[in-house]
Enzyme design. Sequence first.
Site, PDB file in Angstrom:
ATOM      1  N   VAL A   1     -20.093   1.189  -4.096  1.00  0.00           N
ATOM      2  CA  VAL A   1     -20.366  -0.245  -3.924  1.00  0.00           C
ATOM      3  C   VAL A   1     -21.831  -0.481  -3.563  1.00  0.00           C
ATOM      4  O   VAL A   1     -22.508  -1.331  -4.163  1.00  0.00           O
ATOM      5  CB  VAL A   1     -19.466  -0.864  -2.819  1.00  0.00           C
ATOM      6  CG1 VAL A   1     -19.783  -2.338  -2.646  1.00  0.00           C
ATOM      7  CG2 VAL A   1     -17.989  -0.671  -3.148  1.00  0.00           C
TER       8      VAL A   1
ATOM      9  N   GLY B   1     -24.795   2.724   3.531  1.00  0.00           N
ATOM     10  CA  GLY B   1     -23.905   3.413   2.588  1.00  0.00           C
ATOM     11  C   GLY B   1     -24.190   2.989   1.159  1.00  0.00           C
ATOM     12  O   GLY B   1     -23.925   1.846   0.778  1.00  0.00           O
ATOM     13  N   VAL B   2     -24.765   3.912   0.376  1.00  0.00           N
ATOM     14  CA  VAL B   2     -25.087   3.557  -1.009  1.00  0.00           C
ATOM     15  C   VAL B   2     -24.217   4.375  -1.966  1.00  0.00           C
ATOM     16  O   VAL B   2     -24.704   5.152  -2.768  1.00  0.00           O
ATOM     17  CB  VAL B   2     -26.602   3.695  -1.323  1.00  0.00           C
ATOM     18  CG1 VAL B   2     -27.376   2.594  -0.636  1.00  0.00           C
ATOM     19  CG2 VAL B   2     -27.148   5.058  -0.908  1.00  0.00           C
ATOM     20  N   GLY B   3     -22.912   4.193  -1.861  1.00  0.00           N
ATOM     21  CA  GLY B   3     -21.953   4.852  -2.741  1.00  0.00           C
ATOM     22  C   GLY B   3     -21.568   3.936  -3.894  1.00  0.00           C
ATOM     23  O   GLY B   3     -22.402   3.196  -4.432  1.00  0.00           O
TER      24      GLY B   3
ATOM     25  N   LYS C   1       0.862  -1.185   0.000  1.00  0.00           N
ATOM     26  CA  LYS C   1       0.000   0.000   0.000  1.00  0.00           C
ATOM     27  C   LYS C   1       0.891   1.225   0.000  1.00  0.00           C
ATOM     28  O   LYS C   1       1.970   1.224   0.614  1.00  0.00           O
ATOM     29  CB  LYS C   1      -0.856   0.006   1.276  1.00  0.00           C
ATOM     30  CG  LYS C   1      -2.072   0.876   1.174  1.00  0.00           C
ATOM     31  CD  LYS C   1      -3.225   0.121   0.542  1.00  0.00           C
ATOM     32  CE  LYS C   1      -4.497   0.939   0.494  1.00  0.00           C
ATOM     33  NZ  LYS C   1      -5.643   0.135   0.028  1.00  0.00           N
TER      34      LYS C   1
HETATM   35  P1  NAD Z   1     -18.214   5.716  -1.317  1.00  0.00           P
HETATM   36  O1  NAD Z   1     -17.481   6.828  -0.665  1.00  0.00           O
HETATM   37  O2  NAD Z   1     -18.487   5.762  -2.770  1.00  0.00           O
HETATM   38  O3  NAD Z   1     -19.628   5.483  -0.592  1.00  0.00           O
HETATM   39  C1  NAD Z   1     -19.778   5.434   0.803  1.00  0.00           C
HETATM   40  C2  NAD Z   1     -21.191   5.901   1.128  1.00  0.00           C
HETATM   41  O4  NAD Z   1     -21.389   5.727   2.534  1.00  0.00           O
HETATM   42  C3  NAD Z   1     -21.435   7.385   0.823  1.00  0.00           C
HETATM   43  O5  NAD Z   1     -22.651   7.515   0.105  1.00  0.00           O
HETATM   44  C4  NAD Z   1     -21.510   8.028   2.209  1.00  0.00           C
HETATM   45  O6  NAD Z   1     -22.426   9.130   2.246  1.00  0.00           O
HETATM   46  C5  NAD Z   1     -22.036   6.877   3.046  1.00  0.00           C
HETATM   47  N1  NAD Z   1     -21.711   6.964   4.472  1.00  0.00           N
HETATM   48  C6  NAD Z   1     -20.571   7.378   5.047  1.00  0.00           C
HETATM   49  N2  NAD Z   1     -20.656   7.269   6.376  1.00  0.00           N
HETATM   50  C7  NAD Z   1     -21.881   6.752   6.642  1.00  0.00           C
HETATM   51  C8  NAD Z   1     -22.566   6.395   7.836  1.00  0.00           C
HETATM   52  N3  NAD Z   1     -22.023   6.566   9.045  1.00  0.00           N
HETATM   53  N4  NAD Z   1     -23.815   5.875   7.734  1.00  0.00           N
HETATM   54  C9  NAD Z   1     -24.392   5.707   6.526  1.00  0.00           C
HETATM   55  N5  NAD Z   1     -23.791   6.044   5.360  1.00  0.00           N
HETATM   56  C10 NAD Z   1     -22.558   6.556   5.428  1.00  0.00           C
HETATM   57  O7  NAD Z   1     -17.387   4.400  -0.922  1.00  0.00           O
HETATM   58  P2  NAD Z   1     -17.408   2.997  -1.678  1.00  0.00           P
HETATM   59  O8  NAD Z   1     -16.370   2.989  -2.740  1.00  0.00           O
HETATM   60  O9  NAD Z   1     -18.829   2.642  -2.009  1.00  0.00           O
HETATM   61  O10 NAD Z   1     -16.872   2.040  -0.528  1.00  0.00           O
HETATM   62  C11 NAD Z   1     -17.695   1.713   0.582  1.00  0.00           C
HETATM   63  C12 NAD Z   1     -16.858   0.943   1.610  1.00  0.00           C
HETATM   64  O11 NAD Z   1     -16.328  -0.245   1.006  1.00  0.00           O
HETATM   65  C13 NAD Z   1     -15.637   1.708   2.128  1.00  0.00           C
HETATM   66  O12 NAD Z   1     -15.413   1.323   3.461  1.00  0.00           O
HETATM   67  C14 NAD Z   1     -14.502   1.215   1.259  1.00  0.00           C
HETATM   68  O13 NAD Z   1     -13.254   1.295   1.932  1.00  0.00           O
HETATM   69  C15 NAD Z   1     -14.895  -0.238   1.073  1.00  0.00           C
HETATM   70  N6  NAD Z   1     -14.370  -0.846  -0.143  1.00  0.00           N
HETATM   71  C16 NAD Z   1     -14.667  -0.303  -1.346  1.00  0.00           C
HETATM   72  C17 NAD Z   1     -14.180  -0.895  -2.501  1.00  0.00           C
HETATM   73  C18 NAD Z   1     -14.506  -0.338  -3.863  1.00  0.00           C
HETATM   74  O14 NAD Z   1     -14.356  -1.075  -4.843  1.00  0.00           O
HETATM   75  N7  NAD Z   1     -14.969   0.898  -3.981  1.00  0.00           N
HETATM   76  C19 NAD Z   1     -13.386  -2.056  -2.421  1.00  0.00           C
HETATM   77  C20 NAD Z   1     -13.114  -2.618  -1.150  1.00  0.00           C
HETATM   78  C21 NAD Z   1     -13.621  -1.993  -0.016  1.00  0.00           C
END
Ligand code: NAD
Length: 350
Positions: free
Chosen positions: A186, A182-184, A82
């Site tokens: 993923v 969390g609906v980002g 990393k």
């Molecule tokens: P993102 O930033 O696109 O989405 C995260 C969402 O969670 C956002 O909509 C945010 O508003 C919401 N959020 C934040 N804090 C919150 C809370 N306390 N309660 C409810 N909602 C909340 O992130 P992502 O890329 O979708 O990743 C989500 C998680 O998965 C992260 O922890 C990330 O480290 C992990 N992850 C992501 C990937 C990937 O491919 N993107 C891969 C492995 C792990």
Amino acid sequence: MTESFESTIRAWHGESVVVSFDEPTGSWIFIALHDTRLGPASGGTRLKSYPRPVDGLIDALRLAEGMTYKWAGVQMPFGGGKAVLAIPGPLEAHARAGLLDRYAARLISLRGAFQTGVDLGTTPEDMDRIGALSGHAVGIIKGHRADPGPYTALGVFVGMRASLVERFGSDDFQGRSVLIQGVGDVGRPLAEMLAEAGAELFLTDLEPSAVQALADRLGATVVDVDDMWNLEVDIYSPCAIGATLNPDTVPRLRCKIVAGSANNQLLSPADAEALHARRILYAPDYVINAGGAIAFGHIHLGERDTDRLHERVRAIEGSLRAIYEEAGASNESPMLAANGRARRFLEASD
Ligand code: NAD
């Protein structure tokens, strides 16, 4: 205890860490190579401002170790690594670009010992720039964003299926309820897959307007972030932040399964044991959320066949089934079984 660079590196069990100071921006560059027995170290590049430079180093070392387990968990030929670019504060565009270019020069000097992709604070465009300069990063492929989100979501979806089989004897989502926190990148595609499969969906997010629009489209119910712990569901899917499984929340959980994408879902290893004691099935985070990493690994291996990539991500289902089987046979938590399995795979490559 006050950590120093020296005490932090002394306490770490990884192979090496490359440290350099970027004079023009006042940033520290940390490239941690934790374990390269399976192959060259591979992991994301995080760009973030930390209270102290040593906090950036701690993050790099911890995350590199996590990547060792992630690659071993899905049996891909990469080592754990990393990079963290610890910036002193917000950088203007020109300064930021200069930092990325000098970081690319560090990657060139490592001659492929570390290869990277996006993480918190970096974009596919950044990786494209670093990749063009160094040949050791993946960002945009043929004009398309190398977006890991949908692959991570697919891995979580098939991981949920393995979890349903383990807990209920069937992988059918009809009649099953899922709460996604969390609906980002993923959570959104995951919600779409689950709606398509017939699950009853509950969604929560800090951004009310985005979550409402998605819920309306999918026929899901929006839950307030503070009320979510009162909700009784079959699956709780943490897809937002880490450490949501802790001594405060585990006793309050009203679900049968925890299966989500967030990294470092457990505040400490003891929380996995607390879940196990409550008979809540926990899908180890680094196995179920490996889909995005698999997608990058696939590209780093020079492969472009999407069917093969989907097959690799779908293999998470089989990995989790094997972990649950082993955990059941030895009456240990799935987390301990996953760690043991990953360690055996690493040792076998010695
Ligand atoms: P993102 O930033 O696109 O989405 C995260 C969402 O969670 C956002 O909509 C945010 O508003 C919401 N959020 C934040 N804090 C919150 C809370 N306390 N309660 C409810 N909602 C909340 O992130 P992502 O890329 O979708 O990743 C989500 C998680 O998965 C992260 O922890 C990330 O480290 C992990 N992850 C992501 C990937 C990937 O491919 N993107 C891969 C492995 C792990």
